[in-house]
Design a protein around this motif. Sequence first.
Motif, PDB file in Angstrom:
ATOM      1  N   SER A   3      -0.396   4.230  -0.233  1.00  0.00           N
ATOM      2  CA  SER A   3      -0.184   3.454  -1.454  1.00  0.00           C
ATOM      3  C   SER A   3       1.227   3.660  -1.987  1.00  0.00           C
ATOM      4  N   ALA A   4       1.722   4.902  -2.002  1.00  0.00           N
ATOM      5  CA  ALA A   4       3.076   5.192  -2.475  1.00  0.00           C
ATOM      6  C   ALA A   4       4.113   4.519  -1.586  1.00  0.00           C
ATOM      7  N   HIS A   5       3.872   4.547  -0.261  1.00  0.00           N
ATOM      8  CA  HIS A   5       4.805   3.901   0.667  1.00  0.00           C
ATOM      9  C   HIS A   5       4.829   2.392   0.444  1.00  0.00           C
ATOM     10  N   GLY A   6       3.656   1.803   0.174  1.00  0.00           N
ATOM     11  CA  GLY A   6       3.595   0.370  -0.080  1.00  0.00           C
ATOM     12  C   GLY A   6       4.320  -0.023  -1.361  1.00  0.00           C
ATOM     13  N   LYS A   7       4.188   0.804  -2.409  1.00  0.00           N
ATOM     14  CA  LYS A   7       4.888   0.520  -3.663  1.00  0.00           C
ATOM     15  C   LYS A   7       6.400   0.608  -3.473  1.00  0.00           C
ATOM     16  N   ALA A   8       6.848   1.636  -2.742  1.00  0.00           N
ATOM     17  CA  ALA A   8       8.284   1.787  -2.502  1.00  0.00           C
ATOM     18  C   ALA A   8       8.815   0.605  -1.695  1.00  0.00           C
ATOM     19  N   PHE A  10       7.614  -2.430  -1.596  1.00  0.00           N
ATOM     20  CA  PHE A  10       7.619  -3.618  -2.456  1.00  0.00           C
ATOM     21  C   PHE A  10       8.814  -3.603  -3.406  1.00  0.00           C
ATOM     22  N   LEU A  11       9.069  -2.446  -4.031  1.00  0.00           N
ATOM     23  CA  LEU A  11      10.181  -2.351  -4.975  1.00  0.00           C
ATOM     24  C   LEU A  11      11.518  -2.576  -4.284  1.00  0.00           C
ATOM     25  N   TRP A  12      11.706  -1.978  -3.116  1.00  0.00           N
ATOM     26  CA  TRP A  12      12.960  -2.170  -2.391  1.00  0.00           C
ATOM     27  C   TRP A  12      13.115  -3.601  -1.908  1.00  0.00           C
TER      28      TRP A  12
END
Length: 266
Positions: A3-8, A10-12
């Motif tokens: 989940s953290a990798h997916g958020k990062a 998406f933000l990038w």
Amino acid sequence: MTSAHGKALFLWSVVAICVVVLSAPTVVVLGASFTAGNIITFPPQGLSLRWYEAILGAAGLRQAFLRSLYVATICVMIALPVGTLAGIALSRYRIRFEKTIQIYLLLPFTIPLIGSGIGLMLIFGEMRLLGQLWPIGIAVCVINLPFMIWPVVASVNALDIDIENAAANCGAPPVQTFLMVTLPAVMPGVITGSLLMFILALNEFLVSLLLVDARIVTLPVQIYNSIRSIITPDLAAISVVFIAVAALAIVLLDRLVGLDIFLRSK
């Protein structure tokens, strides 16, 4: 972790899209200014500096650029004392009509520039000042003065008031305390606001269009008048010069005081 990798990711991705969208017009203009052809195309038709040589030899563009510098200088000369004193007063003292002033500081974002421009045109018209350059500097200062006040307010809020009290306890009169202690301490905000005001005045188009005539146009108005007939690569070259001046001002701002002063002013 997923989940953290997916958020990062998406933000990038959002940041990358924003960078591409914001920088694409600049890249296109930059490429078009180096074209060897006679019309603006991207990718350019060969590489050449002929259009930069053309703007150096164009007397009309050179004079219009000098007029823009004159307007920007007038704007900064007025904004320096007014914006500095206003920023200090708003941060340190309880003044009448403070909320009204706070609303005024939001005007650049709430009132359409065309409305402010027409109002100033009517005022200067009644005073018979239309067609002169120095009223443009005053008009641009009036409209954009919040951009001078905000950085000063940020610098004042970061200043320890005990330093001023210590100077007063040592016998320094109020004027000396202001000149020797307060003003040097808020100088980062003053420099930031001055550079912002200079850039805004140099690039001001709408107010200049309303307040001048065809004899003494500033450079943005000169460019506008030119593109009404045909868009040639020399206009892309002069646009790159404008971008370079703004970029140089930002670099100076970062080197002298740091961009965080401006960011904190928001």
